[in-house]
Design a protein around this motif. Sequence first.
Motif, short mmCIF file in Angstrom:
data_model
loop_
_atom_site.label_atom_id
_atom_site.label_comp_id
_atom_site.label_asym_id
_atom_site.label_seq_id
_atom_site.Cartn_x
_atom_site.Cartn_y
_atom_site.Cartn_z
N ASN A 23 0.82 -1.21 0.00
CA ASN A 23 0.00 0.00 0.00
C ASN A 23 0.86 1.27 0.00
O ASN A 23 0.51 2.27 -0.65
CB ASN A 23 -0.93 0.00 1.21
N VAL A 156 -7.89 5.91 2.58
CA VAL A 156 -8.47 4.67 2.02
C VAL A 156 -7.51 3.50 2.18
O VAL A 156 -7.91 2.40 2.58
CB VAL A 156 -8.83 4.89 0.53
N LEU A 157 -6.23 3.73 1.88
CA LEU A 157 -5.26 2.64 2.00
C LEU A 157 -5.08 2.19 3.46
O LEU A 157 -4.93 1.00 3.74
CB LEU A 157 -3.91 3.09 1.43
N VAL A 160 -8.16 0.18 4.28
CA VAL A 160 -8.07 -1.13 3.62
C VAL A 160 -7.09 -2.02 4.35
O VAL A 160 -7.33 -3.23 4.53
CB VAL A 160 -7.65 -0.94 2.14
N THR A 161 -5.97 -1.47 4.79
CA THR A 161 -4.97 -2.26 5.53
C THR A 161 -5.55 -2.80 6.82
O THR A 161 -5.36 -3.97 7.17
CB THR A 161 -3.73 -1.39 5.82
N ILE A 163 -8.77 -3.22 7.56
CA ILE A 163 -9.81 -4.22 7.27
C ILE A 163 -9.18 -5.54 6.81
O ILE A 163 -9.65 -6.63 7.17
CB ILE A 163 -10.77 -3.67 6.19
N ALA A 164 -8.09 -5.43 6.02
CA ALA A 164 -7.43 -6.64 5.53
C ALA A 164 -6.78 -7.43 6.64
O ALA A 164 -6.52 -8.64 6.48
CB ALA A 164 -6.39 -6.27 4.48
#
Length: 452
Positions: A23, A156-157, A160-161, A163-164
């Motif tokens: 990311n 956003v990144l 996303v990190t 959540i991932a």
Amino acid sequence: MKLRNKINLYTSVLFIVLLILMNASIYFLFSHLMLTNELNRAEANVEKIVTDIGKTKDRLPPDQLLRAYLPVEGMIRVVKNDLTTHAKITSPSEAALESRPKNFFTGETSEVVKLEKKRYVFVSYPVVWNDGSVVNLQVTSSIQEMDNMLNILRIVLIVVTIIAMIPVFLSSRVLSNLIIQPIRSMIDTMKEIQKNAQFKRLELENTSESELVEMGETFNHMIDILQSNFEKQEQFVSNASHELRTPLTIIENYADLLKRRGLERPDLFEESIDAIHSEAVRMREMTEQLLQLARQQEQWNIQIEQINLTELVTDTANTFQNTYQRKVLVEGNGITTGYTDAQKLRQLLYIFLDNARKYSEDQIIVHIGQASDETYIQIEDKGIGIPKDDLPQVFDRFYRVDQARSRKQGGSGLGLTMAKQIANAIGIRIELNSLENRGTTVTLFFKSTESR
């Protein structure tokens, strides 16, 4: 820390680090591309201004033309080589730009500058002004909109990190359970073995060739070896205690008899010494045989090679004949060769020759020959033979056809059992034929070629 937690922690950290690096690479690459694009756009805009100034400087005052190209959030100015300003126009929202220090550049210049936590694209371009002097046309435009987009991308990144991380933790947990399951099963099995003192194996439902299945198969094989060694140990202890009890009792009784009456009766002294010596020899032979039988065949150091069977049998027969003063006749047609272990075959011949010596008085005949693709060695005696009903059991451990007669001859009931194991180890097939009061014939068959 338990192995499951270590696997879970290490895999999670590894995946998260890789995700963060990926990311971060995306963010910096995207940021670089956008910034390069802003610089290129600003340079193209300045070049267009310079071209338009050259075309309209005779018809339209440059100051009015500059006002038409003023950035929405920025500043445009003309700087002379003495650092005085020939013209300057600033957006109402960017009044702070007027405080920027002035510089005169001899060539084209473009860069990103920062002022009061805001970033701007600055482009300076040399141009000939309407009075014939060379000045710098400098345009400064805000890239706040791009920075806002980059901030949104960064958020956003990051989201996303985060959540991932959830599937990463779950997948690492599943992976650790998958790896630990056979190990846990192995530990439980070992604990059950320790608790119940009974050997147990892992149940392997998966037929794949993965390392985990291979580990389970190796564990089961190890348990097989341990069980086999344990059974051999138990059998050895049982056999030794069973078989050594009798000669020890005989030695003890004769020693006690010698102690009480040996000095008074010379005949009793000689009988006792002979009995003690005989039982001691039998105990030594029986102990050696028990130890040999207790070994794994893998520990016998078998070496298969091509040997001259005629020479080996003749040498063995001569040695046996000189030792026991018994006639051994070797019959054969020419030189016969075969593939086997020479030492183990010699040991096998001694066992059958010794049995023939014990249970017969006439000469022993050894015949060497070939039948089809098999070589055979046949040992024949004219002794007391073996009853037909006893033939199937003669290779069983401690089995004796006649207990009293075997004791008298010094047999332990282990010789044929050991012969059977040796024959199996070196690939020899044994056939035993006997008639009571007529004699016994033992035939050893093995391949005459290396591929057995």
